[in-house]
Scaffold this motif. Structure first.
Motif, mmCIF file in Angstrom:
data_model
loop_
_atom_site.group_PDB
_atom_site.id
_atom_site.type_symbol
_atom_site.label_atom_id
_atom_site.label_comp_id
_atom_site.label_asym_id
_atom_site.label_seq_id
_atom_site.Cartn_x
_atom_site.Cartn_y
_atom_site.Cartn_z
ATOM 1 N N PHE A 149 134.945 63.012 55.671
ATOM 2 C CA PHE A 149 134.298 62.218 54.617
ATOM 3 C C PHE A 149 134.265 60.739 55.018
ATOM 4 N N LEU A 150 135.389 60.245 55.551
ATOM 5 C CA LEU A 150 135.470 58.838 55.947
ATOM 6 C C LEU A 150 134.534 58.524 57.119
ATOM 7 N N THR A 151 134.435 59.437 58.065
ATOM 8 C CA THR A 151 133.544 59.196 59.202
ATOM 9 C C THR A 151 132.078 59.186 58.757
ATOM 10 N N GLU A 152 131.751 59.983 57.734
ATOM 11 C CA GLU A 152 130.401 59.948 57.183
ATOM 12 C C GLU A 152 130.128 58.605 56.522
ATOM 13 N N LYS A 153 131.152 58.072 55.834
ATOM 14 C CA LYS A 153 131.017 56.763 55.197
ATOM 15 C C LYS A 153 130.796 55.689 56.251
ATOM 16 N N LEU A 154 131.538 55.771 57.349
ATOM 17 C CA LEU A 154 131.386 54.791 58.422
ATOM 18 C C LEU A 154 129.982 54.861 59.029
ATOM 19 N N LYS A 155 129.485 56.065 59.213
ATOM 20 C CA LYS A 155 128.143 56.251 59.779
ATOM 21 C C LYS A 155 127.093 55.653 58.856
ATOM 22 N N TYR A 156 127.208 55.924 57.557
ATOM 23 C CA TYR A 156 126.257 55.397 56.585
ATOM 24 C C TYR A 156 126.308 53.873 56.550
ATOM 25 N N THR A 157 127.502 53.310 56.706
ATOM 26 C CA THR A 157 127.670 51.865 56.627
ATOM 27 C C THR A 157 127.194 51.161 57.892
ATOM 28 N N GLY A 158 126.917 51.920 58.946
ATOM 29 C CA GLY A 158 126.318 51.334 60.137
ATOM 30 C C GLY A 158 127.235 51.208 61.331
ATOM 31 N N PHE A 159 128.368 51.924 61.324
ATOM 32 C CA PHE A 159 129.309 51.841 62.435
ATOM 33 C C PHE A 159 129.259 53.068 63.347
ATOM 34 N N GLU A 160 128.334 53.986 63.031
ATOM 35 C CA GLU A 160 128.162 55.200 63.838
ATOM 36 C C GLU A 160 129.517 55.878 64.068
ATOM 37 N N ASP A 161 129.838 56.223 65.353
ATOM 38 C CA ASP A 161 131.104 56.916 65.604
ATOM 39 C C ASP A 161 132.070 56.078 66.445
ATOM 40 N N LYS A 162 131.794 54.783 66.577
ATOM 41 C CA LYS A 162 132.589 53.953 67.476
ATOM 42 C C LYS A 162 134.031 53.740 66.997
ATOM 43 N N LEU A 163 134.295 53.985 65.709
ATOM 44 C CA LEU A 163 135.646 53.777 65.168
ATOM 45 C C LEU A 163 136.358 55.089 64.837
ATOM 46 N N ASN A 164 135.685 56.208 65.047
ATOM 47 C CA ASN A 164 136.232 57.497 64.624
ATOM 48 C C ASN A 164 137.566 57.840 65.291
ATOM 49 N N ALA A 165 137.653 57.662 66.600
ATOM 50 C CA ALA A 165 138.883 58.024 67.326
ATOM 51 C C ALA A 165 140.064 57.173 66.860
ATOM 52 N N LYS A 166 139.819 55.880 66.673
ATOM 53 C CA LYS A 166 140.892 54.999 66.209
ATOM 54 C C LYS A 166 141.288 55.335 64.782
ATOM 55 N N LEU A 167 140.325 55.682 63.960
ATOM 56 C CA LEU A 167 140.614 56.056 62.576
ATOM 57 C C LEU A 167 141.498 57.299 62.542
ATOM 58 N N LYS A 168 141.157 58.311 63.344
ATOM 59 C CA LYS A 168 141.961 59.543 63.383
ATOM 60 C C LYS A 168 143.400 59.238 63.801
ATOM 61 N N GLU A 169 143.555 58.401 64.792
ATOM 62 C CA GLU A 169 144.889 58.027 65.273
ATOM 63 C C GLU A 169 145.699 57.336 64.178
ATOM 64 N N GLN B 280 133.063 48.552 48.962
ATOM 65 C CA GLN B 280 132.304 49.770 49.228
ATOM 66 C C GLN B 280 131.678 50.413 48.003
ATOM 67 N N ASN B 281 132.137 50.058 46.821
ATOM 68 C CA ASN B 281 131.534 50.679 45.641
ATOM 69 C C ASN B 281 130.103 50.189 45.409
ATOM 70 N N GLN B 282 129.668 49.191 46.178
ATOM 71 C CA GLN B 282 128.289 48.729 46.061
ATOM 72 C C GLN B 282 127.418 49.209 47.220
ATOM 73 N N GLY B 283 128.000 49.871 48.220
ATOM 74 C CA GLY B 283 127.217 50.502 49.275
ATOM 75 C C GLY B 283 126.483 49.555 50.209
ATOM 76 N N VAL B 284 126.997 48.360 50.414
ATOM 77 C CA VAL B 284 126.365 47.421 51.344
ATOM 78 C C VAL B 284 126.641 47.874 52.778
ATOM 79 N N THR B 285 125.594 47.969 53.586
ATOM 80 C CA THR B 285 125.757 48.375 54.982
ATOM 81 C C THR B 285 126.063 47.158 55.860
ATOM 82 N N ALA B 286 126.433 47.415 57.101
ATOM 83 C CA ALA B 286 126.733 46.325 58.029
ATOM 84 C C ALA B 286 125.507 45.445 58.248
ATOM 85 N N LYS B 287 124.323 46.054 58.418
ATOM 86 C CA LYS B 287 123.102 45.264 58.624
ATOM 87 C C LYS B 287 122.751 44.467 57.378
ATOM 88 N N GLU B 288 122.944 45.051 56.201
ATOM 89 C CA GLU B 288 122.692 44.315 54.965
ATOM 90 C C GLU B 288 123.676 43.162 54.818
#
Length: 269
Positions: free
Chosen positions: A8-28, A90-98
């Motif tokens: 769920f968190l990785t999907e949130k990161l993807k939607y927010t514009g961070f793709e999968d670049k933080l996934n491995a660190k997040l899991k750790e 995050q409750n307002q859904g602003v992406t990194a580009k926004e």
């Protein structure tokens, strides 16, 4: 580790514009079980660097984590000047580009909820000249009832792309995200590539030439065109685009809190 929570968190990161670049660190970090997690990264957007710190917090009653907010710091082109920094919730859904567009001074159109959980839509824009609590910029909000109709404002200009419904849709979506968008318009009998962006505060469209200099609406529509509320105010005309859009320009029109939405609380972003 709660695998469903992680996905769920990785999907949130993807939607927010961070793709999968933080996934491995997040899991750790999740596997470590720490109460608070902070992930840091840098993004290159339109030739500029934006540093981002993302904040996660563990539930008090389970092993689930929540992505609460991120702090974006847009580096100044002059390294001697402080970056523009703001925390987006995050409750307002602003992406990194926004977030980048907001820190550049442009407005973003978002679906929001008020204090009673009722949905509504509004343009958000940071006042880059004013700081509030927690060192955030003041957030100006222009409710959908404020009277700014983006498509109507666009159709007052001789934009070639408006003849194509699909291109019009792309244009509107891009402007709602706070982007500066290239279009073709006719000026002095010649077609020109220009750049536009939404200006909900003045219920208008900002227009720039290929060198990103402000262009008066009267130059495009004809010298005898009278200035209306849909045109670029004289205070903004003839100035370079690198003017801080948070600077006070004349007497601004009332925001939501001063007009149609007096009874509605402004959300934090």
């Amino acid at each position: 580790m709660d695998q469903e929570n992680y996905e769920f968190l990785t999907e949130k990161l993807k939607y927010t514009g961070f793709e999968d670049k933080l996934n491995a660190k997040l899991k750790e970090e999740i596997k470590s079980g720490k109460e608070n997690i902070t992930l840091s990264t840098s993004l290159d957007i339109e030739g500029k660097k934006m540093d981002v710190d993302l904040y996660f917090k563990k539930s008090a009653i389970s092993d689930r984590y929540f992505f609460n907010k991120f702090e974006a710091s847009l580096r100044n082109e002059n390294p001697e000047l402080e970056p523009k920094r703001h925390t987006f919730y995050q409750n307002q859904g602003v992406t990194a580009k926004e977030a980048f567009n907001l820190l550049e001074g442009r407005a973003v159109f978002k679906s929001l909820t008020d204090s009673d959980k009722e949905p509504y839509k509004a343009w958000l824009q940071l006042d880059l000249s004013a700081k509030e609590d927690k060192n955030n910029f003041q957030v100006n909000q222009y409710h959908e009832k404020y009277g700014f109709n983006l498509e109507e404002a666009l159709r007052k200009l001789p934009i070639k792309e408006l003849k194509d419904d699909t291109k019009t849709e792309w244009m509107i979506k891009a402007l709602q995200k706070g982007n500066t968008y290239p279009v073709v318009m006719e000026r002095k009998g010649l077609e020109e590539v220009m750049f536009i962006e939404a200006n909900p505060k003045f219920k208008s469209i900002n227009v720039y030439d290929a060198s990103m200099n402000s262009v008066k609406t009267s130059e495009i529509l004809g010298k005898d065109q009278k200035k209306g509320e849909d045109q670029i105010p004289d205070e903004l005309s003839g100035k370079k685009k690198d003017l801080k859009l948070g600077e006070k320009v004349g007497n601004p029109e009332p925001t939501l809190s001063q007009s149609v939405g007096k009874g509605r609380n402004r959300p934090r972003i």
